[in-house]
Motif scaffolding. Structure first.
Motif, PDB file in Angstrom:
ATOM      1  N   ASN A 583     -10.701  -1.351 -17.542  1.00  0.00           N
ATOM      2  CA  ASN A 583     -11.992  -1.034 -15.637  1.00  0.00           C
ATOM      3  C   ASN A 583     -12.315  -2.399 -15.057  1.00  0.00           C
ATOM      4  O   ASN A 583     -12.341  -2.300 -14.254  1.00  0.00           O
ATOM      5  CB  ASN A 583     -13.216   0.206 -16.358  1.00  0.00           C
ATOM      6  CG  ASN A 583     -11.918   1.063 -17.181  1.00  0.00           C
ATOM      7  OD1 ASN A 583     -11.275   1.821 -17.036  1.00  0.00           O
ATOM      8  ND2 ASN A 583     -12.617   1.368 -18.620  1.00  0.00           N
ATOM      9  N   SER A 584     -12.835  -3.116 -16.144  1.00  0.00           N
ATOM     10  CA  SER A 584     -13.270  -4.468 -15.572  1.00  0.00           C
ATOM     11  C   SER A 584     -12.229  -4.948 -15.078  1.00  0.00           C
ATOM     12  O   SER A 584     -12.785  -6.183 -13.482  1.00  0.00           O
ATOM     13  CB  SER A 584     -13.908  -5.063 -16.485  1.00  0.00           C
ATOM     14  OG  SER A 584     -13.197  -5.922 -17.278  1.00  0.00           O
ATOM     15  N   ALA A 585     -11.279  -5.209 -14.559  1.00  0.00           N
ATOM     16  CA  ALA A 585     -10.109  -5.400 -14.389  1.00  0.00           C
ATOM     17  C   ALA A 585     -10.475  -5.627 -12.472  1.00  0.00           C
ATOM     18  O   ALA A 585     -10.838  -4.603 -12.183  1.00  0.00           O
ATOM     19  CB  ALA A 585      -9.198  -5.673 -14.222  1.00  0.00           C
ATOM     20  N   LEU A 586     -10.000  -6.770 -12.174  1.00  0.00           N
ATOM     21  CA  LEU A 586     -10.310  -6.258 -10.220  1.00  0.00           C
ATOM     22  C   LEU A 586      -9.207  -5.762 -10.003  1.00  0.00           C
ATOM     23  O   LEU A 586      -7.319  -5.589 -11.189  1.00  0.00           O
ATOM     24  CB  LEU A 586     -10.464  -7.617  -9.465  1.00  0.00           C
ATOM     25  CG  LEU A 586     -11.937  -8.404  -9.805  1.00  0.00           C
ATOM     26  CD1 LEU A 586     -11.375  -9.817  -9.277  1.00  0.00           C
ATOM     27  CD2 LEU A 586     -12.655  -7.469  -9.177  1.00  0.00           C
ATOM     28  N   PRO A 587      -9.012  -4.118  -9.466  1.00  0.00           N
ATOM     29  CA  PRO A 587      -7.949  -4.337  -8.730  1.00  0.00           C
ATOM     30  C   PRO A 587      -6.619  -5.107  -8.383  1.00  0.00           C
ATOM     31  O   PRO A 587      -6.954  -6.179  -7.788  1.00  0.00           O
ATOM     32  CB  PRO A 587      -7.849  -3.139  -7.407  1.00  0.00           C
ATOM     33  CG  PRO A 587      -9.258  -3.293  -7.070  1.00  0.00           C
ATOM     34  CD  PRO A 587     -10.030  -4.170  -8.094  1.00  0.00           C
ATOM     35  N   PRO A 588      -5.589  -5.115  -8.704  1.00  0.00           N
ATOM     36  CA  PRO A 588      -4.113  -5.933  -8.634  1.00  0.00           C
ATOM     37  C   PRO A 588      -4.356  -6.189  -6.955  1.00  0.00           C
ATOM     38  O   PRO A 588      -3.858  -4.759  -6.569  1.00  0.00           O
ATOM     39  CB  PRO A 588      -3.036  -5.562  -9.331  1.00  0.00           C
ATOM     40  CG  PRO A 588      -3.256  -3.687  -9.738  1.00  0.00           C
ATOM     41  CD  PRO A 588      -4.958  -4.384 -10.205  1.00  0.00           C
ATOM     42  N   PRO A 589      -3.653  -7.191  -6.106  1.00  0.00           N
ATOM     43  CA  PRO A 589      -3.666  -6.981  -5.107  1.00  0.00           C
ATOM     44  C   PRO A 589      -1.915  -5.664  -4.884  1.00  0.00           C
ATOM     45  O   PRO A 589      -1.333  -5.740  -5.211  1.00  0.00           O
ATOM     46  CB  PRO A 589      -2.815  -8.065  -4.713  1.00  0.00           C
ATOM     47  CG  PRO A 589      -2.192  -8.698  -6.198  1.00  0.00           C
ATOM     48  CD  PRO A 589      -2.929  -8.152  -6.583  1.00  0.00           C
ATOM     49  N   PRO A 590      -2.253  -5.060  -3.486  1.00  0.00           N
ATOM     50  CA  PRO A 590      -0.967  -4.100  -3.651  1.00  0.00           C
ATOM     51  C   PRO A 590      -0.072  -4.755  -3.438  1.00  0.00           C
ATOM     52  O   PRO A 590       0.294  -5.598  -3.233  1.00  0.00           O
ATOM     53  CB  PRO A 590      -2.088  -2.667  -2.603  1.00  0.00           C
ATOM     54  CG  PRO A 590      -2.628  -4.213  -1.668  1.00  0.00           C
ATOM     55  CD  PRO A 590      -3.275  -5.172  -2.636  1.00  0.00           C
ATOM     56  N   PRO A 591       1.033  -3.616  -3.433  1.00  0.00           N
ATOM     57  CA  PRO A 591       2.256  -4.338  -3.324  1.00  0.00           C
ATOM     58  C   PRO A 591       2.571  -4.975  -1.692  1.00  0.00           C
ATOM     59  O   PRO A 591       2.145  -4.256  -0.866  1.00  0.00           O
ATOM     60  CB  PRO A 591       3.091  -2.533  -2.629  1.00  0.00           C
ATOM     61  CG  PRO A 591       2.675  -2.294  -3.931  1.00  0.00           C
ATOM     62  CD  PRO A 591       0.842  -2.617  -3.711  1.00  0.00           C
ATOM     63  N   PRO A 592       3.263  -6.302  -1.321  1.00  0.00           N
ATOM     64  CA  PRO A 592       2.947  -6.323  -0.112  1.00  0.00           C
ATOM     65  C   PRO A 592       3.224  -5.641   1.309  1.00  0.00           C
ATOM     66  O   PRO A 592       4.233  -4.492   0.746  1.00  0.00           O
ATOM     67  CB  PRO A 592       3.807  -7.308   0.133  1.00  0.00           C
ATOM     68  CG  PRO A 592       4.874  -6.683  -0.871  1.00  0.00           C
ATOM     69  CD  PRO A 592       3.727  -6.483  -2.244  1.00  0.00           C
ATOM     70  N   MET A 593       2.767  -5.164   2.121  1.00  0.00           N
ATOM     71  CA  MET A 593       3.246  -4.569   3.314  1.00  0.00           C
ATOM     72  C   MET A 593       3.953  -5.191   3.955  1.00  0.00           C
ATOM     73  O   MET A 593       4.904  -4.292   4.945  1.00  0.00           O
ATOM     74  CB  MET A 593       1.513  -4.464   4.071  1.00  0.00           C
ATOM     75  CG  MET A 593       0.267  -3.857   3.449  1.00  0.00           C
ATOM     76  SD  MET A 593       0.914  -2.374   2.339  1.00  0.00           S
ATOM     77  CE  MET A 593       0.240  -0.862   3.573  1.00  0.00           C
TER      78      MET A 593
END
Lengths: 1128, 307
Positions: A583-593
Motif C-alpha cells: 500500500n505504501s508503494a508509489l503506484p508504478p508508472p503506467p504502461p507507456p502511452m
C-alpha cells in the motif's frame, strides 16, 4: 584497474633502479666530493657573476656552465645524507652548501635572464629530473631546490602556447618524478602548495596544472602524466586545502570529464563485426582499436581518481562526468537514429559499466541510466525497448541488461521490475500470502520440466544415423574440426557450454577422453569454474542425459542464487510482498502511452496487418527523425595539446550534409536512393517487381530510421523477382513489412509472414553472395557520394557473416586453381567475382528447383504456418483483447501504436516494460536466432536468480494464481512449447535435425572452452573485430586469399562442403525442411525458419531445466546476513 | 557405477563445503555447540538416491515415463533439503539436527531439555523419513536410548509421532513440527494412549517414583553421551569431553559474534559465509542507494563530506 598496484612499485623502485648504474664514480668520500663540487661552483659563479650586466652571453659561457652544472648536480644527486636518524637525516655537505648559497636558484635565474633556448631548457629539465629521481636525500623539502624547480617549470609553459612539443616528454617525466617524491614526502605537497601563490600566478599548484593537459594523451606520456596526477590525488586525499584548491581553482575535473566526451566522440560510430553471434565488446575486441583504448585508459583513470581522491574532488569529478559526459554525450549517442550507432553506443555503455569498479562512479552511471530523461524517456526505458528489436541491437541490448542485472543493484531492480510488482496487484488477493512461500516439493520445477516438448526428449539415435552424419555442423558453423581462420570464435558467451554437458546425450558414443576435458562447470563467464576432478561429470559418461545436465544446472542455479543473494544482502528491504508494504508503494508508472523508439513496433508486428505495420514503422521513424533533430545537445569537444574546448554543437552544423550525411533532411536521400534503385534495376536481368512493393520501399526510404536497409531491400527485390526479401540480415531491423505476394493468403497467414522474416537473418550463402555483389555494384554505380557512404556502411556489418560464406563459395569455385602471386590483392577484380557469383547462384538455384518438386514444397509450406495459427489460438485472452483494442488506433496512418493499448485503465496490473519485453521476446523464441535465444534465456536466468520473493514468486512459482491479465512465465513458455510441438509434428525429420542441432551446440560449446585467450590463433586477435575504417568487400575477400595457406585451408574446407553434397550450407543442414514455395529463395527462407525453430527447441529444453533447477535451489537457499557496515 | 558416482559426489561436495566453512572437522568435533545456520548445513549426499530409489538414475530415463521419472530423485532430495532449510529457519530452541551422510532420509538429532521434569536431559535421536515423502506417513523419531516417557517405547525408543500427525499432509506438515513435537513432550506430559503404560501408571499413581525414574533415565542417557554414535555415519552427531584445544576457539567465535549480532540465525560470522565463487573475479555487491522505507531509487542521503 590496477592503478595503485601499478603505482606502488614505482616509488622506491625507480629510485633504486636508477641510481644503480651511474653511482659508480661517486664512491669517493664526501669530503672530496664537496671539494670537487666547490671547485665547479667557483668556476660557474665566475661565469655567472661578472657578466651579469651584459646582454646575452657568449656561447662558450653557456657550454661551460652546462658542463659544470652537470658535474655539480651529479655530485649532489649522489650525495648521501650525513648521518642523523632515519626520521630526519642531516643534510649532506653538498646539499648544505646548495641550500646556503642558493646555488640552484642562481643557476636557473641566470638561464632565465639570458633567455632560455629550448636546448638548455631541455637540458635543465633532464638535469632536474635526474636530480630528483636519483637523489638520496629529500631535496624537495628545501625551498632552495624547490623554488628554482618551480621557476624552471613556470618558464617551460607559455601561457598561450603551452609546452613546446620537444619538451613534453622531459617535462612530464620530471613532473612524474616530483609527484613520486611528493607521494613519499607528503610535506612536499604542502610546500609546493604554499610557495604557490607568490610565484606561480593564476594556478598555484603549478605541478598539477602542468600535468592536466596530458591526461588524455595516449602512449607512455599520457600514462606517466596520469600516474603522476593520481599520486597527487592520493597524496592530497587527506589535505582539505589542496583538495579544495584542485576542485575550485584547477581544471582537473572538467578536463577529465569533458575529455572523456572528446574521446568518446572519436570512437567508431559503428562496430564492425564478423560472426552473427557478436554482441558485446570483449577486451580483445577493443584492444586493437586505438580510440577505444584511449577512451578506456581515461575511463580507468577516472575510476582510479574516484578511488583515491579527496571526497571533494571525487564529488566534483562525478558531477562533471554526469553533466559533462553522460548527459551531453552518452545520452544523445544512445539515442542516435541509425541502428549501427545505437548498437555501438549500447555496446560502449555495456563495456563502460563492466569496466568501472568504483561504487560511486557506478552510481553516477546508474543514476544517469535510471533517472536522466532524454526526450521524456529515461535512458533505461529507451534501452529496454530495444530488446524487442530484431537485430543485433537486440543482442547488444540484452547483453547490456545482463551486465546491469549482474550489478545486483537495488535501485536498478526497483526501477526495472520490482516497483511494478510491489503493489502486488498482479496476484489474486487471496494469493498475496503465497508470495513468500517457497516451493518445497519441487512442484514448480516439475511444472517447468513438464514443459519440455515431448519431441525434445532425447531418445537414442538409430545407429544408422550415427555414422552417416559427419560433423557437418561443425564444418559449417565453426566447430573445432573446422578450426580455420574463416570461422570466428563463437562470441556468444559460454552459456553455450551448457551443451558441453550434453556430449554424452543423443546416444552418441563419446570417446572417454572428451569427458575428462577440463570444461568449466558453469556456463556463465564470470562465475565459471573448472570442473572439479571428482565431479560426477567425469564419471557419468554414459549416465542419462537428463540427470547429468540437470545436476550441473542445479549447481549453476545454486551458485547464481548464492552470489545474487549475497550481493543483495544490504538492500533496504526484502521485497517479500510485505516490506515495502504494497500500500505504501508509489503506484508504478503506467504502461507507456507512446514510445518514440521504433523497436516496440516489433511487438505488434505479428498481429497487425501490413498497412498498420507500415504506418507504425513510419510513425516510429518520424519520431526517431524528430528526436535526432533534437540532437543538438551534443557538444563538440576538441582536445588540442593544452586546451580542451567544449562548444555546443549547433543544429545548423549537425545538419550540414557533408559532415553528417545521415542526418541531412530526408528528401535528397530518397531521391538518391531511388536513383540507385533504378540503376540496379537496369542492371538486373529481370525486374518485374510489384509496384506496390517498390512504392512502399520508397515511402519508407523517406521515413525509415534505417533507410540503408531499405535500399538493400529494394535492390534485392528488383533483382530477384521472386520477392523473398533479404532484409533480415543481422544488423537490420527486420521489422519492415514485407509483402510476399504469394504469401498473402489472408489474415490467417499474417503471422507466417512475420515468421519468415527473422529466419532470413541467416542467409544461405548463395543469395547473400548475390546480395554482396549487388551491394558492391551499387557502390560502384551510384554516382552520389553520400549514398555510397550510407549504403556501404550497412552492408559491411550485415554482410559480414555472409562474407565468410562468400569466400568459401568463391574458393569452392576454384579450389584447384593455384593462387599465383599475381592474383593477389590487386589482381582480383570485384567485377570478376560478381560474374562468378551470379553464375554460381544461378546454378545452385537450378539445382534446387530440379531436386525438389514444387508441389511437395508448396504443400510443406502451407502446413508450416500451422503452429503459428495454433499459437494465436492459445494466446492469453488478454492479448487478444489487446489486438482488438489496438487495431482501431493504429490503423490511422502515421499514428504510432504503443506497446500497450492506449485505453488501458491504469488500475490494470502491469508488470513493467522489462518483463513485457522479455516475455514477448520469449514468446517469439521460435523465430529468434540461436544467439538471441541464448542471450535472452541468460538474462531471464539471471533475473530468476534474484531471491526477492516478489520477483521469485512471479517468475518461478508455478502455483501462484495471477490476475487474468497478467501473463506468467509458465504461460509464455507453454505457448512456445505448443509451437515447438506443432512444428515438430509438421516436420518428420525433426528428431534428426534436433540431434544435429544439439551436436553442433555441443561442439560449439567445446570450441568456446578450447579457445582460451592463449590458444586463439593470432590472426583472429589482431584482426580486430572493430575497425574504424571499413574495408571494402574486396578487401575482405582478399584479406583471406592473400595468404596462400589460409586460402588453401579455406578452399579445402569449401571442397569438403562440395563433397558433402554440394548444396548450399544451411539448406543442406536441414535437407528435409528446406522446401517451400516454388523458388529456391523461398526454400532458403523456409530453411532458415526451420533452423531457428530447431535451435530454439534445443535451447528451450535446456532453459526449462535451468528454470526448474532455479526453482528447486530457491527452496533451499538461506539468506545472507547484512554486512552491517562491518566490511569495507 | 552408481555407487562410484555417488561416493565421488559426496567427496566433491564435502570438499566444497569444507572450503566454504573453513574446516568441517572443527564443527563436527564441537559437540556442545552443534551447527547453526547454513554454515553447518551438511550437503545431502547424492547416494540417497540410489539407496532409496529402486530405479537407478541411469535406468530411470529408459523408463516408459520419459524424462520425468529421472528427475524424481531430485525432487525428493530437494524436498528434504528444503525441509532442512525450514528447520534452520525455525530456530527451534535446544534442538539440533543433521542429515546423515549416507541418506537424506535419515537425520541425526539431539534435544537439550533446559527445565521441567527432564531438565538437563540430552537426548540423541534419529529421524527416519519415509522414502515417499511428502506423500507417505509421518517421519519416525527414535531415541538412541529409550527415554522413560509415556510416549516413548521403552524397548525401541520410538516416539509416538503419529498421535500428533495422524495423517501427514504435504504443505501443512513439516519436519520441523515433528522436532518441535519431540521437544514439547518433555515439557507437557500427555498420558493418553501411551506407548509406555508403566510410565503412565506411575505418573498417575506414584508421581514421586515416576520422577525418580525420569531422573534415572536422564542420567542414563547422559552417561551414554560420549558413546560412539549408534549409526556409523560421518555426519552422525558425536559428543566428546571438553577439549580446549579443539573447542575453545569455536566457542569464543560463537560468543563473540553473538554479542555483535543478536540474531541467532545469523550467528555465522558473515565473513565465513561467502558465496561459493566469491573470490573469482570482481564482485560488486550490496549496491543500494534506496533509503529504507522508500521505493525511490537513489533516495538515500549521500554520506556527508568529511571536512
Amino acid at each position: 584497474m590496477s592503478w595503485l598496484s601499478r603505482l606502488n612499485p614505482r616509488g622506491p623502485g625507480t629510485r633504486t633502479g636508477r641510481h644503480a648504474a651511474p653511482s659508480s664514480p661517486c664512491t669517493a668520500d664526501p669530503e672530496t666530493c664537496l671539494m670537487v663540487f666547490e671547485n665547479h661552483w667557483r668556476q660557474v659563479s665566475g661565469v655567472l657573476k661578472p657578466r651579469e650586466s651584459s646582454v646575452g652571453g657568449y656561447a662558450d659561457d653557456l657550454t661551460a656552465v652546462r658542463n659544470h652544472t652537470d658535474q655539480m648536480l651529479c655530485l649532489l644527486a649522489e650525495e648521501s645524507p650525513a648521518g642523523g636518524d632515519i626520521e630526519s637525516p642531516a643534510m649532506g655537505p653538498i646539499l648544505e652548501m646548495v641550500v646556503a648559497e642558493n646555488i640552484l636558484d642562481e643557476l636557473v635565474q641566470w638561464h632565465l635572464r639570458r633567455g632560455l633556448d629550448p636546448d638548455s631548457q631541455l637540458e635543465l629539465l633532464k638535469l632536474f629530473e635526474m636530480l630528483i629521481g636519483q637523489s638520496h636525500q629529500p631535496l624537495l623539502l628545501h625551498s632552495a631546490v624547490l623554488q628554482p624547480l618551480l621557476s624552471l617549470l613556470g618558464a617551460c609553459v607559455d601561457p598561450q602556447l603551452g609546452c613546446p612539443a620537444a619538451l613534453e616528454s622531459s617535462l612530464v617525466l620530471l613532473l612524474n618524478q616530483v609527484c613520486v617524491c611528493m607521494a613519499k614526502e607528503t610535506a612536499v605537497l604542502e610546500l609546493i602548495f604554499r610557495c604557490g601563490p607568490v610565484q606561480q600566478g593564476p594556478t598555484n599548484l603549478l605541478i598539477f596544472s602542468l600535468l592536466v593537459p596530458f591526461i588524455h594523451r595516449d602512449g607512455s606520456l599520457g600514462q606517466q602524466a596520469r600516474d603522476a596526477l593520481l599520486l597527487v590525488m592520493a597524496t592530497s586525499a587527506s589535505s582539505h586545502a589542496v583538495a579544495r584548491h584542485i576542485a575550485e581553482n584547477s581544471y582537473f575535473c572538467p578536463v577529465l570529464a569533458t575529455g572523456l566526451s572528446g574521446l568518446y566522440s572519436s570512437l567508431p560510430r559503428k562496430i564492425e563485426v564478423r560472426g552473427d553471434d557478436w554482441h558485446t565488446l570483449r577486451r580483445e575486441d577493443w584492444m586493437g582499436v586505438s580510440s577505444l583504448v584511449l577512451f578506456m585508459n581515461s575511463l580507468e583513470f577516472c575510476n582510479a581518481v574516484v578511488q583515491v581522491a579527496h571526497p571533494l574532488v571525487r564529488c566534483q569529478l562525478l558531477d562533471y562526468l554526469h553533466n559533462g559526459f553522460l548527459v551531453p554525450v552518452m545520452g544523445p549517442a544512445l539515442h542516435k537514429s541509425s541502428v549501427d550507432e545505437m548498437i555501438a553506443s549500447t555496446a560502449y555503455l555495456d563495456l563502460f559499466l563492466r569496466s568501472i569498479t568504483e561504487t560511486s562512479l557506478l552510481k553516477t552511471f546508474l543514476r544517469f541510466i535510471l533517472l536522466h530523461r532524454h526526450d521524456n524517456d529515461t535512458i533505461l526505458d529507451t534501452l529496454l525497448t530495444r530488446i524487442s528489436s530484431n537485430s543485433r541491437l537486440c543482442m547488444v541490448s540484452l547483453s547490456l541488461f545482463k551486465t546491469l542485472l549482474s550489478l545486483n543493484c537495488e535501485d536498478l531492480m526497483l526501477q526495472l521490475v520490482l516497483r511494478y510488482l510491489l503493489p502486488c496487484t498482479h496476484v489474486m488477493l487471496s494469493q498475496r500470502r503465497a508470495v513468500r512461500e517457497t516451493d518445497l516439493y519441487g512442484k514448480s520445477a516439475d511444472k517447468f520440466l513438464s514443459l519440455i516438448p515431448e519431441c525434445c526428449r532425447i531418445t537414442a539415435a538409430p545407429s544408422s544415423e550415427r555414422d552417416d552424419e559427419p560433423a557437418f555442423w561443425g564444418k559449417v558453423l565453426g566447430s573445432p574440426t573446422s578450426e580455420s581462420p574463416v570461422h570466428p570464435r563463437p562470441n556468444t558467451p559460454s552459456r553455450l557450454a551448457l551443451f558441453i554437458r550434453q556430449q554424452s546425450s543423443g546416444g552418441q558414443a563419446n570417446p572417454p577422453s572428451s569427458g575428462s576435458e577440463n570444461a568449466p562447470s558453469s556456463p556463465r563467464g564470470s562465475i565459471s569454474s573448472p570442473l572439479s576432478p571428482d565431479s560426477p561429470m567425469h564419471q557419468l559418461q554414459d549416465a542419462s542425459e537428463g540427470e547429468t545436465g540437470y545436476l550441473e544446472y542445479l549447481r549453476d542455479a545454486r551458485k547464481g542464487i548464492e552470489l545474487c543473494s549475497w550481493a543483495c544482502r544490504d538492500w533496504s528491504a526484502p521485497y517479500d510482498g510485505e516490506n515495502p508494504s504494497p500500500n505504501s508503494a508509489l503506484p508504478p508508472p503506467p504502461p507507456p502511452m507512446s514510445n518514440p523508439s521504433l523497436s516496440m513496433v516489433q511487438e505488434h508486428f505479428s498481429i497487425m496487418d501490413p498497412a498498420q505495420q507500415r504506418a507504425a514503422v513510419v510513425a516510429a521513424a518520424r519520431a526517431e527523425w524528430s528526436s535526432s533533430d533534437r540532437d543538438s545537445g551534443e557538444w563538440d569537444v576538441t582536445i588540442s595539446k593544452n586546451c580542451i574546448s567544449l562548444t555546443p554543437r549547433s543544429k545548423k552544423r549537425s545538419l550540414l550534409p557533408s559532415s553528417i550525411p545521415l542526418q541531412s533532411s530526408s528528401a535528397p536521400v530518397s531521391t538518391e536512393i531511388t536513383g540507385a534503385v533504378e540503376t540496379v534495376s537496369q542492371h538486373s536481368h529481370s525486374a518485374p517487381h510489384p509496384p506496390l512493393y517498390n512504392g512502399m520501399g520508397q515511402v519508407e526510404l523517406t521515413d525509415s530510421v534505417d533507410e540503408r536497409m531499405e535500399v538493400k531491400k529494394v535492390k534485392r527485390d528488383s533483382d530477384v523477382n521472386n520477392s523473398v526479401v533479404e532484409s533480415g540480415m543481422n544488423g537490420s531491423m527486420g521489422m519492415c513489412p514485407v509483402d510476399y505476394n504469394d504469401f498473402h493468403v489472408g489474415s490467417a497467414m499474417k503471422s507466417s509472414q512475420v515468421q519468415v522474416m527473422p529466419h532470413l537473418q541467416h542467409q544461405t550463402s548463395v543469395p547473400s553472395s548475390t546480395h554482396e555483389c549487388l551491394q558492391s555494384e551499387s557502390q560502384r554505380l551510384s554516382p552520389v557520394p553520400a549514398l555510397t557512404e550510407t549504403s556501404t556502411v550497412p552492408h559491411e556489418s550485415r554482410g559480414l557473416e555472409s562474407v565468410e560464406r562468400l569466400i568459401e563459395e568463391l574458393l569452392e569455385r576454384a579450389p584447384s586453381e593455384p593462387l599465383s602471386g599475381d592474383s593477389k590483392y590487386q589482381g582480383i577484380s570485384i567485377e570478376a567475382f560478381h560474374q562468378e557469383l551470379r553464375e554460381l547462384e544461378e546454378r545452385v538455384r537450378e539445382r534446387r528447383v530440379l531436386s525438389r518438386s514444387s508441389e511437395e514444397s508448396s504443400r510443406e509450406f502451407h502446413t508450416a504456418p500451422a503452429p503459428s495459427l495454433t499459437d494465436e489460438d492459445c494466446l492469453p485472452v488478454e492479448t487478444e483483447q489487446r489486438f482488438s483494442e489496438t487495431k482501431p488506433d493504429s490503423s490511422a496512418p502515421g499514428v504510432f501504436s504503443p506497446a500497450r493499448p492506449l485505453g488501458q485503465p491504469l488500475a490494470q496490473p502491469y508488470t513493467g516494460p522489462f518483463i513485457t519485453v522479455l516475455f514477448n521476446k520469449l514468446e517469439s523464441m521460435m523465430q529468434n536466432s540461436l544467439y538471441v535465444n541464448i542471450l535472452l534465456t541468460g538474462v531471464v536466468f539471471q533475473l530468476a536468480c534474484y531471491p526477492q520473493p516478489l520477483l521469485r514468486s512471479f517468475l518461478l512459482n508455478a502455483n501462484m494464481v495471477f490476475q487474468p491479465s497478467v501473463k506468467s512465465l509458465i504461460q509464455v513458455l507453454g505457448s512456445v512449447k505448443n509451437r515447438i510441438e506443432a512444428f515438430a509434428a509438421a516436420h518428420e525429420d525433426f528428431p534428426a535435425m534436433l540431434r544435429k542441432a544439439r551436436r553442433f551446440l555441443v561442439a560449439r560449446g567445446k570450441l568456446d572452452w578450447s579457445d582460451s585467450p592463449m590458444g586463439v590463433p593470432n590472426l583472429r586477435r589482431s584482426d580486430s573485430l572493430i575497425k574504424s575504417r571499413k574495408p571494402s568487400l574486396g578487401d575482405l575477400i582478399l584479406r583471406h586469399t592473400n595468404s596462400p595457406t589460409r586460402a588453401r585451408h579455406a578452399a579445402q574446407l569449401a571442397l569438403a562442403h562440395v563433397r558433402d553434397g554440394g548444396q548450399s550450407l544451411h539448406s543442406a543442414l536441414f535437407r528435409g525442411g528446406a522446401a517451400s514455395g516454388a523458388s529456391g529463395l523461398e526454400k532458403q527462407a523456409e530453411a532458415l525458419r526451420v533452423k531457428n525453430a530447431v535451435y530454439c527447441a534445443v535451447i528451450f529444453s535446456e532453459f526449462l531445466k535451468e528454470l526448474a533447477a532455479l526453482a528447486q535451489e530457491h527452496a533451499v537457499a538461506l539468506p545472507f546476513p547484512p554486512s552491517q557496515g562491518t566490511e569495507e | 557405477m552408481n555407487t562410484f558416482w555417488s561416493m565421488s559426489t559426496n567427496a566433491g561436495r564435502k570438499r566444497s563445503d569444507g572450503e566454504e566453512q573453513g574446516g568441517p572437522g572443527e564443527q563436527r568435533s564441537s559437540p556442545t555447540h552443534p551447527p547453526f545456520g547454513k554454515k553447518q548445513l551438511p550437503s545431502i549426499p547424492k547416494n540417497a538416491v540410489p539407496i532409496t530409489k529402486a530405479a537407478s538414475p541411469a535406468s530411470s530415463t529408459e523408463s516408459a515415463n520419459g524424462t520425468h521419472a529421472s528427475y524424481g530423485p531430485f525432487y525428493l532430495e530437494y524436498s528434504l533439503l528444503a525441509e532442512f532449510t525450514l528447520v534452520i529457519k525455525q530456530r527451534l530452541p535446544g534442538i539440533y539436527v543433521q542429515p546423515s551422510y549416507r541418506s537424506t532420509l535419515m537425520w541425526f538429532g539431539v534435544i537439550f531439555i533446559r527445565h521441567g521434569l527432564y531438565q538437563d536431559g540430552v537426548f540423541k535421536f534419529t529421524v527416519y523419513i519415509p522414502d515417499n515423502f511428502p506423500d507417505g506417513d509421518c517421519p519416525r523419531v527414535i531415541f538412541d536410548t529409550p527415554v522413560f516417557h509415556p510416549l516413548v517405547d521403552s524397548v525401541s525408543g520410538e516416539l509416538d509421532v503419529r498421535r500428533a500427525f495422524t495423517k501427514w499432509r504435504r504443505n501443512h506438515n513439516h519436519i520441523w513440527q515433528v522436532l518441535m513435537y519431540a521437544r514439547t513432550i518433555f515439557y507437557k506430559i500427555n498420558t493418553m494412549d501411551p506407548l509406555n503404560p508403566e510410565a503412565v501408571v506411575l505418573y498417575d499413581k506414584d508421581f514421586q517414583l515416576f520422577k525418580s525414574k525420569v531422573v534415572d533415565s536422564v542420567k542414563l542417557c547422559n552417561s551414554h553421551l560420549f558413546d560412539q554414535p549408534k549409526i556409523d555415519d560421518p555426519f552422525a552427531i558425536s559428543f566428546s569431553p571438553w577439549n580446549p584445544a579443539v573447542h575453545e576457539e569455536a566457542k569464543d567465535k560463537m560468543f563473540a559474534y553473538k554479542r555483535l549480532h543478536s540474531d541467532p540465525l545469523l550467528t555465522t560470522p558473515h565473513n565465513q559465509r561467502w558465496p561459493e565463487d566469491y573470490n573469482k573475479g570482481p564482485l560488486v555487491s550490496g549496491l543500494s542507494w534506496v533509503k529504507p522505507g522508500s521505493t525511490q531509487p537513489f533516495s538515500k542521503e549521500d554520506i556527508p563530506l568529511q571536512t
